[in-house]
Motif scaffolding. Structure first.
Motif, PDB file in Angstrom:
ATOM      1  N   VAL A 113       0.839  -1.198   0.000  1.00 54.98           N
ATOM      2  CA  VAL A 113       0.000   0.000   0.000  1.00 54.98           C
ATOM      3  C   VAL A 113       0.876   1.250   0.000  1.00 54.98           C
ATOM      4  CG1 VAL A 113      -1.720   1.323   1.269  1.00 54.98           C
ATOM      5  CG2 VAL A 113      -1.881  -1.177   1.174  1.00 54.98           C
ATOM      6  N   GLN A 114       0.539   2.175  -0.868  1.00 56.76           N
ATOM      7  CA  GLN A 114       1.216   3.468  -0.903  1.00 56.76           C
ATOM      8  C   GLN A 114       0.180   4.569  -0.904  1.00 56.76           C
ATOM      9  OE1 GLN A 114       3.893   3.283  -4.343  1.00 56.76           O
ATOM     10  NE2 GLN A 114       5.604   2.990  -2.932  1.00 56.76           N
ATOM     11  N   LEU A 115       0.482   5.633  -0.171  1.00 55.16           N
ATOM     12  CA  LEU A 115      -0.372   6.815  -0.131  1.00 55.16           C
ATOM     13  C   LEU A 115       0.399   7.978  -0.726  1.00 55.16           C
ATOM     14  CD1 LEU A 115      -1.798   6.547   3.506  1.00 55.16           C
ATOM     15  CD2 LEU A 115      -2.786   5.648   1.402  1.00 55.16           C
ATOM     16  N   VAL A 116      -0.171   8.613  -1.721  1.00 56.42           N
ATOM     17  CA  VAL A 116       0.464   9.757  -2.363  1.00 56.42           C
ATOM     18  C   VAL A 116      -0.450  10.956  -2.203  1.00 56.42           C
ATOM     19  CG1 VAL A 116       1.347  10.721  -4.501  1.00 56.42           C
ATOM     20  CG2 VAL A 116       1.658   8.279  -4.002  1.00 56.42           C
ATOM     21  N   SER A 117       0.071  11.974  -1.559  1.00 54.90           N
ATOM     22  CA  SER A 117      -0.725  13.165  -1.293  1.00 54.90           C
ATOM     23  C   SER A 117      -0.221  14.343  -2.105  1.00 54.90           C
ATOM     24  CB  SER A 117      -0.715  13.487   0.195  1.00 54.90           C
ATOM     25  OG  SER A 117       0.600  13.638   0.672  1.00 54.90           O
ATOM     26  N   SER A 118      -1.094  15.307  -2.276  1.00 60.44           N
ATOM     27  CA  SER A 118      -0.761  16.507  -3.033  1.00 60.44           C
ATOM     28  C   SER A 118      -1.651  17.641  -2.582  1.00 60.44           C
ATOM     29  CB  SER A 118      -0.953  16.252  -4.531  1.00 60.44           C
ATOM     30  OG  SER A 118      -2.303  15.939  -4.804  1.00 60.44           O
ATOM     31  N   GLY A 119      -1.280  18.849  -2.991  1.00 59.49           N
ATOM     32  CA  GLY A 119      -2.148  19.985  -2.762  1.00 59.49           C
ATOM     33  C   GLY A 119      -1.671  20.979  -1.732  1.00 59.49           C
ATOM     34  N   GLY A 120      -0.557  20.730  -1.090  1.00 61.17           N
ATOM     35  CA  GLY A 120      -0.058  21.703  -0.122  1.00 61.17           C
ATOM     36  C   GLY A 120       0.471  22.942  -0.808  1.00 61.17           C
TER      37      GLY A 120
END
Length: 114
Positions: free
Chosen positions: A2-9
């Motif tokens: 499982v990998q979590l990739v975040s964006s938007g900061g």
């Protein structure tokens, strides 16, 4: 895996808005809870908001009324709409997912200037 990739900061002024997004990949089975935590230097990571598989949400007092968490169960994504941002919201924000184990995203910096 499982990998979590975040964006938007990013960098915004007080009173403005930002939207954080996070996508989970490699998921087998159900994600029970997804959400966001944040951390500032020298402090422990703290809850911002979570949403479970049934759509029930939980907000920290500091986020209540200004932040809105949403989740797309089919796409394994979670978003955090942050409005009326304050300088004290400045932190690294971490995406969180709880399956049989707990997973964290890489963190995204949110900076709110006064």
């Amino acid at each position: 895996q499982v990998q979590l990739v975040s964006s938007g900061g990013g960098l915004v002024q007080a009173g403005e808005s930002l939207r954080l997004s996070c996508a989970a990949s490699g998921v087998i089975g159900s994600i029970y809870i997804m959400g966001w935590y944040r951390q500032t230097p020298g402090k422990q990571r703290e809850l911002v908001a979570t949403v479970n598989s049934g759509g029930d949400t939980n907000y920290a007092d500091a986020a209540q009324g200004r932040f809105t968490i949403s989740r797309d169960g089919a796409k394994n994504t979670v978003s955090l709409q942050m409005d009326s941002l304050k300088p004290e919201d400045t932190a690294v924000y971490y995406c969180y997912a709880r399956l049989a184990e707990i997973y964290w995203g890489q963190g995204t910096q949110v900076t709110v200037s006064s």
